[in-house]
Design an enzyme around this catalytic site. Structure first.
Site, short mmCIF file in Angstrom:
data_model
loop_
_atom_site.label_atom_id
_atom_site.label_comp_id
_atom_site.label_asym_id
_atom_site.label_seq_id
_atom_site.Cartn_x
_atom_site.Cartn_y
_atom_site.Cartn_z
N THR A 93 0.86 -1.18 0.00
CA THR A 93 0.00 0.00 0.00
C THR A 93 0.90 1.23 0.00
OG1 THR A 93 -1.67 -1.16 1.29
CG2 THR A 93 -1.82 1.25 1.22
N LYS A 168 -7.82 1.76 -3.02
CA LYS A 168 -7.47 1.28 -1.68
C LYS A 168 -7.58 2.41 -0.64
CE LYS A 168 -5.08 -0.92 1.60
NZ LYS A 168 -5.53 -2.08 2.32
N LYS A 243 -1.34 4.87 8.72
CA LYS A 243 -0.50 4.97 7.51
C LYS A 243 -1.38 5.24 6.28
CE LYS A 243 1.71 2.16 4.13
NZ LYS A 243 2.08 0.85 3.61
P1 NAD Z 1 5.64 -6.30 7.00
O1 NAD Z 1 6.46 -5.20 7.54
O2 NAD Z 1 5.26 -7.45 7.88
O3 NAD Z 1 6.38 -6.95 5.71
C1 NAD Z 1 7.12 -6.22 4.79
C2 NAD Z 1 8.39 -7.02 4.51
O4 NAD Z 1 9.15 -6.36 3.49
C3 NAD Z 1 9.31 -7.12 5.73
O5 NAD Z 1 9.57 -8.50 6.00
C4 NAD Z 1 10.57 -6.37 5.31
O6 NAD Z 1 11.75 -6.91 5.86
C5 NAD Z 1 10.51 -6.54 3.79
N1 NAD Z 1 11.31 -5.59 3.02
C6 NAD Z 1 11.41 -4.25 3.14
N2 NAD Z 1 12.20 -3.73 2.19
C7 NAD Z 1 12.63 -4.78 1.44
C8 NAD Z 1 13.47 -4.91 0.30
N3 NAD Z 1 14.04 -3.85 -0.27
N4 NAD Z 1 13.68 -6.15 -0.21
C9 NAD Z 1 13.12 -7.24 0.36
N5 NAD Z 1 12.30 -7.18 1.44
C10 NAD Z 1 12.07 -5.97 1.97
O7 NAD Z 1 4.34 -5.62 6.38
P2 NAD Z 1 2.95 -6.35 5.98
O8 NAD Z 1 2.02 -6.31 7.12
O9 NAD Z 1 3.28 -7.64 5.30
O10 NAD Z 1 2.40 -5.30 4.90
C11 NAD Z 1 2.98 -5.17 3.61
C12 NAD Z 1 2.20 -4.13 2.85
O11 NAD Z 1 0.83 -4.53 2.75
C13 NAD Z 1 2.20 -2.75 3.50
O12 NAD Z 1 2.31 -1.78 2.49
C14 NAD Z 1 0.85 -2.69 4.21
O13 NAD Z 1 0.37 -1.36 4.34
C15 NAD Z 1 -0.01 -3.52 3.26
N6 NAD Z 1 -1.16 -4.16 3.90
C16 NAD Z 1 -1.02 -4.80 5.09
C17 NAD Z 1 -2.13 -5.40 5.67
C18 NAD Z 1 -2.02 -6.11 7.00
O14 NAD Z 1 -3.05 -6.42 7.61
N7 NAD Z 1 -0.81 -6.44 7.47
C19 NAD Z 1 -3.38 -5.35 5.04
C20 NAD Z 1 -3.48 -4.73 3.80
C21 NAD Z 1 -2.36 -4.13 3.23
#
Ligand code: NAD
Length: 292
Positions: A93, A168, A243
């Site tokens: 997102t 979104k 966020k």
């Molecule tokens: P998270 O922080 O658990 O996972 C993100 C991952 O990306 C982490 O493991 C981090 O180490 C990795 N990362 C960061 N930079 C990187 C790079 N350059 N190369 C490789 N890996 C890298 O976050 P999440 O909860 O999985 O959410 C991910 C996205 O989805 C966010 O943008 C969030 O807003 C969106 N989202 C989350 C949810 C939720 O309920 N968790 C729901 C809808 C949308």
């Protein structure tokens, strides 16, 4: 079809596993080693670098925390490391402007690109029931659709690049306003002598009926499976809502849209979001409405 999955966090780990379970060959990378290890236990082939992961891939999916991570990755050799003309899908997102910029970087490098953020949370990611909101060309969408069908249940092609992110953040802005309104209604009802159950029985069957009442009711009791009835365990975390509302605020300002309630919701969640609350479900904002 070979898939590179970058960002194996709370969402990406489940999405990658669902692709493996559906028979796809998935190579994964995360900057956190432990995340790669867990993914490998679920059949994802571990890669040492992001470039190694995309080498030979037909599709690259990124699931990063924020726009800066996507733009950094797209600008730092990832696009060049891929075979010519493959498909890049970003499901993080991020701001609409960042999504448009990321897609331009990918298409300028000769690739197809989609912004494809999701809703449905970690449960939806785990169960493969996410909703995908997708921006980009029809050609890119058609290529990605079978993968969205594995990871999700509902897929909407919203239009050109950036429109997936637009859908979104607009949806989440409306959800935040709705939740605050529901929280105020339950608080005012209580102050007027109505029990939560009585008000729920009325609102869940009347014109004010909404997901914020029937599924994510902000008070404990009326909906046993709701976060409120389970100590406000998310659900959808307050930190993520804050966020997304920051992205909504940026969009409101950049489009000069009159959105007083969206801005009020942005301010309310920004103030409410703290170390103590960021991990709680966003319906916990009702605490700010209760006296003393
Ligand atoms: P998270 O922080 O658990 O996972 C993100 C991952 O990306 C982490 O493991 C981090 O180490 C990795 N990362 C960061 N930079 C990187 C790079 N350059 N190369 C490789 N890996 C890298 O976050 P999440 O909860 O999985 O959410 C991910 C996205 O989805 C966010 O943008 C969030 O807003 C969106 N989202 C989350 C949810 C939720 O309920 N968790 C729901 C809808 C949308």
């Amino acid at each position: 079809m070979k898939i590179a999955f970058l960002g194996l966090g709370n969402m990406g780990s489940h999405m990658a596993r669902n692709l493996v379970d559906a028979g796809y060959s998935v190579t994964g990378f995360d900057v956190v080693q432990a995340a790669i290890k867990v993914a490998a236990e679920h059949g994802v082939t571990p890669a040492e670098t992001a470039e190694d992961a995309v080498n030979g891939a037909d599709v690259v999916i990124t699931m990063f925390p924020a726009g800066k991570h996507v733009l950094e990755a797209y600008s730092s050799g990832l696009l060049a490391a891929a075979d010519p003309g493959i498909l890049f899908i970003d499901s993080s997102t991020i701001a609409v402007d960042d999504a448009v910029q990321a897609a331009k970087l990918a298409t300028d490098a000769g690739h197809l690109a989609l912004d494809a953020p999701v809703s449905g949370g970690t449960t939806g990611a785990e169960k493969g029931t996410l909703t995908f909101m997708v921006g980009g060309s029809q050609e890119a969408f058609d290529k990605a659709k079978p993968l969205f069908d594995v990871m999700g249940r509902q897929v909407v092609h919203a239009g050109e690049s950036g429109t997936g992110q637009a859908a979104k953040i607009v949806n989440n802005m409306a959800l935040a306003i709705n939740t605050i309104g529901t929280a105020e209604a339950f608080t005012l009802g209580k102050n007027l002598g109505l029990s939560h159950q009585t008000l729920y029985d009325v609102m869940s069957t009347s014109a004010a009926q909404s997901w914020s009442v029937t599924t994510n009711c902000p008070v404990p009791g009326p909906v046993p499976g709701s976060p409120a009835s389970n100590d406000y365990r998310p659900g959808f975390a307050t930190g993520l809502m804050a966020k997304d509302l920051t992205l909504a605020r940026e969009a409101i300002e950049s489009t000069n849209t009159p959105a007083d309630f969206g801005m009020a919701a942005y301010r309310a969640y920004t103030e409410f979001n703290s170390e103590d609350t960021s991990g709680k479900d966003f319906s916990a904002i009702i605490a700010t409405k209760q006296k003393g």
